[in-house]
Scaffold this motif. Structure first.
Motif, PDB file in Angstrom:
ATOM      1  N   THR A 102      36.043  37.618  94.810  1.00  0.00           N
ATOM      2  CA  THR A 102      36.847  38.825  94.988  1.00  0.00           C
ATOM      3  C   THR A 102      38.159  38.722  94.204  1.00  0.00           C
ATOM      4  O   THR A 102      38.523  37.661  93.701  1.00  0.00           O
ATOM      5  CB  THR A 102      37.163  39.056  96.471  1.00  0.00           C
ATOM      6  OG1 THR A 102      38.012  38.001  96.937  1.00  0.00           O
ATOM      7  CG2 THR A 102      35.900  39.073  97.319  1.00  0.00           C
ATOM      8  N   TYR A 103      38.866  39.844  94.132  1.00  0.00           N
ATOM      9  CA  TYR A 103      40.138  39.927  93.410  1.00  0.00           C
ATOM     10  C   TYR A 103      41.284  40.299  94.351  1.00  0.00           C
ATOM     11  O   TYR A 103      41.083  40.987  95.348  1.00  0.00           O
ATOM     12  CB  TYR A 103      40.058  40.980  92.311  1.00  0.00           C
ATOM     13  CG  TYR A 103      39.203  40.595  91.133  1.00  0.00           C
ATOM     14  CD1 TYR A 103      39.758  40.026  89.990  1.00  0.00           C
ATOM     15  CD2 TYR A 103      37.825  40.803  91.164  1.00  0.00           C
ATOM     16  CE1 TYR A 103      38.974  39.678  88.898  1.00  0.00           C
ATOM     17  CE2 TYR A 103      37.029  40.461  90.082  1.00  0.00           C
ATOM     18  CZ  TYR A 103      37.615  39.897  88.943  1.00  0.00           C
ATOM     19  OH  TYR A 103      36.828  39.555  87.882  1.00  0.00           O
ATOM     20  N   LYS A 104      42.489  39.849  93.995  1.00  0.00           N
ATOM     21  CA  LYS A 104      43.676  40.236  94.752  1.00  0.00           C
ATOM     22  C   LYS A 104      43.963  41.723  94.554  1.00  0.00           C
ATOM     23  O   LYS A 104      44.334  42.421  95.485  1.00  0.00           O
ATOM     24  CB  LYS A 104      44.888  39.424  94.282  1.00  0.00           C
ATOM     25  CG  LYS A 104      44.799  37.935  94.539  1.00  0.00           C
ATOM     26  CD  LYS A 104      45.992  37.210  93.922  1.00  0.00           C
ATOM     27  CE  LYS A 104      45.883  35.711  94.091  1.00  0.00           C
ATOM     28  NZ  LYS A 104      46.985  34.993  93.406  1.00  0.00           N
ATOM     29  N   GLU A 105      43.810  42.171  93.316  1.00  0.00           N
ATOM     30  CA  GLU A 105      44.062  43.570  92.989  1.00  0.00           C
ATOM     31  C   GLU A 105      42.739  44.329  92.942  1.00  0.00           C
ATOM     32  O   GLU A 105      41.671  43.735  92.951  1.00  0.00           O
ATOM     33  CB  GLU A 105      44.771  43.679  91.631  1.00  0.00           C
ATOM     34  CG  GLU A 105      46.017  42.823  91.512  1.00  0.00           C
ATOM     35  CD  GLU A 105      47.099  43.232  92.496  1.00  0.00           C
ATOM     36  OE1 GLU A 105      47.116  44.432  92.875  1.00  0.00           O
ATOM     37  OE2 GLU A 105      47.918  42.387  92.888  1.00  0.00           O
ATOM     38  N   ASN A 106      42.831  45.646  92.876  1.00  0.00           N
ATOM     39  CA  ASN A 106      41.629  46.458  92.756  1.00  0.00           C
ATOM     40  C   ASN A 106      41.026  46.300  91.361  1.00  0.00           C
ATOM     41  O   ASN A 106      41.624  46.727  90.361  1.00  0.00           O
ATOM     42  CB  ASN A 106      41.951  47.936  92.995  1.00  0.00           C
ATOM     43  CG  ASN A 106      42.128  48.248  94.459  1.00  0.00           C
ATOM     44  OD1 ASN A 106      42.028  47.365  95.307  1.00  0.00           O
ATOM     45  ND2 ASN A 106      42.401  49.503  94.765  1.00  0.00           N
ATOM     46  N   MET A 107      39.864  45.692  91.271  1.00  0.00           N
ATOM     47  CA  MET A 107      39.193  45.498  89.983  1.00  0.00           C
ATOM     48  C   MET A 107      38.226  46.656  89.742  1.00  0.00           C
ATOM     49  O   MET A 107      37.269  46.865  90.491  1.00  0.00           O
ATOM     50  CB  MET A 107      38.437  44.167  89.981  1.00  0.00           C
ATOM     51  CG  MET A 107      37.483  43.992  88.797  1.00  0.00           C
ATOM     52  SD  MET A 107      38.262  44.187  87.170  1.00  0.00           S
ATOM     53  CE  MET A 107      39.147  42.640  87.043  1.00  0.00           C
ATOM     54  N   LEU A 113      35.232  42.208  84.541  1.00  0.00           N
ATOM     55  CA  LEU A 113      34.587  41.573  85.685  1.00  0.00           C
ATOM     56  C   LEU A 113      33.534  40.572  85.226  1.00  0.00           C
ATOM     57  O   LEU A 113      33.530  39.401  85.640  1.00  0.00           O
ATOM     58  CB  LEU A 113      33.948  42.641  86.576  1.00  0.00           C
ATOM     59  CG  LEU A 113      33.295  42.134  87.845  1.00  0.00           C
ATOM     60  CD1 LEU A 113      34.285  42.176  88.999  1.00  0.00           C
ATOM     61  CD2 LEU A 113      32.086  42.985  88.209  1.00  0.00           C
ATOM     62  N   TYR A 114      32.658  41.009  84.350  1.00  0.00           N
ATOM     63  CA  TYR A 114      31.581  40.123  83.890  1.00  0.00           C
ATOM     64  C   TYR A 114      32.102  39.026  82.955  1.00  0.00           C
ATOM     65  O   TYR A 114      31.524  37.949  82.877  1.00  0.00           O
ATOM     66  CB  TYR A 114      30.463  40.934  83.230  1.00  0.00           C
ATOM     67  CG  TYR A 114      29.495  41.510  84.234  1.00  0.00           C
ATOM     68  CD1 TYR A 114      28.827  40.688  85.147  1.00  0.00           C
ATOM     69  CD2 TYR A 114      29.235  42.877  84.280  1.00  0.00           C
ATOM     70  CE1 TYR A 114      27.937  41.210  86.069  1.00  0.00           C
ATOM     71  CE2 TYR A 114      28.344  43.411  85.209  1.00  0.00           C
ATOM     72  CZ  TYR A 114      27.702  42.568  86.097  1.00  0.00           C
ATOM     73  OH  TYR A 114      26.811  43.086  87.013  1.00  0.00           O
ATOM     74  N   TYR A 151      35.637  46.640  92.663  1.00  0.00           N
ATOM     75  CA  TYR A 151      34.422  45.830  92.616  1.00  0.00           C
ATOM     76  C   TYR A 151      34.696  44.384  93.014  1.00  0.00           C
ATOM     77  O   TYR A 151      35.793  43.875  92.832  1.00  0.00           O
ATOM     78  CB  TYR A 151      33.849  45.807  91.189  1.00  0.00           C
ATOM     79  CG  TYR A 151      33.506  47.149  90.611  1.00  0.00           C
ATOM     80  CD1 TYR A 151      32.524  47.943  91.182  1.00  0.00           C
ATOM     81  CD2 TYR A 151      34.179  47.622  89.483  1.00  0.00           C
ATOM     82  CE1 TYR A 151      32.202  49.174  90.634  1.00  0.00           C
ATOM     83  CE2 TYR A 151      33.870  48.855  88.932  1.00  0.00           C
ATOM     84  CZ  TYR A 151      32.872  49.624  89.515  1.00  0.00           C
ATOM     85  OH  TYR A 151      32.573  50.842  88.973  1.00  0.00           O
ATOM     86  N   HIS A 152      33.677  43.747  93.534  1.00  0.00           N
ATOM     87  CA  HIS A 152      33.647  42.286  93.546  1.00  0.00           C
ATOM     88  C   HIS A 152      32.206  41.831  93.306  1.00  0.00           C
ATOM     89  O   HIS A 152      31.294  42.649  93.233  1.00  0.00           O
ATOM     90  CB  HIS A 152      34.258  41.685  94.818  1.00  0.00           C
ATOM     91  CG  HIS A 152      33.649  42.117  96.099  1.00  0.00           C
ATOM     92  ND1 HIS A 152      34.340  42.848  97.019  1.00  0.00           N
ATOM     93  CD2 HIS A 152      32.430  41.899  96.639  1.00  0.00           C
ATOM     94  CE1 HIS A 152      33.590  43.074  98.069  1.00  0.00           C
ATOM     95  NE2 HIS A 152      32.408  42.510  97.870  1.00  0.00           N
ATOM     96  N   ILE A 153      32.042  40.531  93.140  1.00  0.00           N
ATOM     97  CA  ILE A 153      30.752  39.979  92.692  1.00  0.00           C
ATOM     98  C   ILE A 153      30.129  39.096  93.765  1.00  0.00           C
ATOM     99  O   ILE A 153      30.805  38.288  94.404  1.00  0.00           O
ATOM    100  CB  ILE A 153      30.946  39.142  91.404  1.00  0.00           C
ATOM    101  CG1 ILE A 153      31.085  40.063  90.191  1.00  0.00           C
ATOM    102  CG2 ILE A 153      29.779  38.187  91.192  1.00  0.00           C
ATOM    103  CD1 ILE A 153      29.797  40.664  89.679  1.00  0.00           C
TER     104      ILE A 153
END
Length: 298
Positions: A102-107, A113-114, A151-153
């Motif tokens: 996940t990210y701290k900020e809105n991704m 991302l990839y 998004y998160h992965i």
């Protein structure tokens, strides 16, 4: 158009010589038997939907949709393919790490991302080599879109042997560079990992939203399939490494199919009747899903 789920899963007309379709995905085997009257390949239901005779599915026409919200069936098919790919490549939970990045900020930048996931895999491989741990792994990386559009992965990392233990704090700080946080989850008691994960990616969990608004914990509230509408058109939902295998599909007889699944347990079955506006049967489809793991547990 009428689609009716028949009770007691009657296998009308099915005998030892009947032709069935087989799809093998790791520990899962799907057997599909279909009766259909002669005619075209598709039947139009309305301006937005059509029925495919061959597959027995209701699908949506793509009217040059701007977002996947306008073409939800496209995401649904993608998730179905993803489910099959996951099950084809994961037959033992001990050989995988399931890591959420996940990210701290809105991704919202999928390209970045990839790129970040690619760098994560490079750092992971370098670390494994340095520690003299198995470094030959495959991966299936999948985007999850959140209600706010970020998004998160979810990263499935697959080894040929038992997966090495890696401390989650180390993964977060050293391999993910403190971009946010990571979570490593066990899938120990999950028989159908593909079904479990794709349901997670498509259903919408309302708990977090409700807790944020009310400041109180709320009862479990999940809307099935609601997340499908959140995936924008053009986003590549998942990516796989080159060594990832694809499902095996072929046709055979019911008699041979029963030999193939003789060491498996029937875990799911449904029979659908599809009829036209005059209630004349167009197709009857029987789906059966067998699982070898469930047989071993008995």
């Amino acid at each position: 158009m009428k689609i009716e789920r028949l009770k007691h899963n009657p296998k009308i007309g099915l005998n030892a010589e009947s032709e069935v379709s087989i799809k093998e995905t790791g520990n899962q085997t799907e057997v599909k038997y279909s009766i259909r009257n002669a005619g075209g390949n598709i039947i139009k239901i309305d301006k937005d939907h059509y029925y495919t005779i061959k597959d027995g599915e209701v699908k949506e026409f793509n009217h040059n949709a701007i977002t996947r919200k306008d073409n939800k069936s496209s995401v649904k098919r993608t998730m179905k393919n993803l489910r099959d790919i996951i099950n084809t490549n994961i037959t033992d939970y001990k050989k995988i790490l399931f890591i959420t990045l996940t990210y701290k900020e809105n991704m919202t930048d999928t390209k970045q991302l990839y790129e970040d996931v690619k760098l994560f895999h490079k750092k992971l491989k370098k670390y494994l080599i340095k520690e003299n741990l198995p470094s030959d792994f495959e991966f299936i990386s999948t985007i999850e879109v959140q209600r706010r559009g970020a998004y998160h992965i979810h990263d499935l990392i697959i080894w040929k042997t038992k997966a090495p233990f890696i401390n989650n704090d180390f993964i977060s700080k050293e391999l993910w560079d403190n971009k946010g946080f990571t979570k490593t989850k066990s899938l120990k008691n999950v028989d159908n990992i593909g079904m479990y994960l794709t349901a997670y990616l498509t259903d919408l969990d309302l708990n977090e939203d409700m807790e944020r608004l009310t400041g109180k914990k709320v009862a479990k509230a999940i809307v099935k399939g609601a997340r499908l509408k959140l995936y924008p058109k053009g986003v590549r939902i998942y990516r796989c490494s080159r060594g990832i295998k694809r499902p095996i599909t072929y046709k055979t007889t019911e008699e041979e199919a029963q030999k193939i699944v003789s060491n498996s347990t029937l875990v799911y079955e449904k029979t659908l009747r599809i009829a036209n506006c005059e209630d004349k049967t167009i197709n009857i489809i029987n789906y059966r899903n067998y699982n070898r793991i469930s047989k071993k547990k008995k």
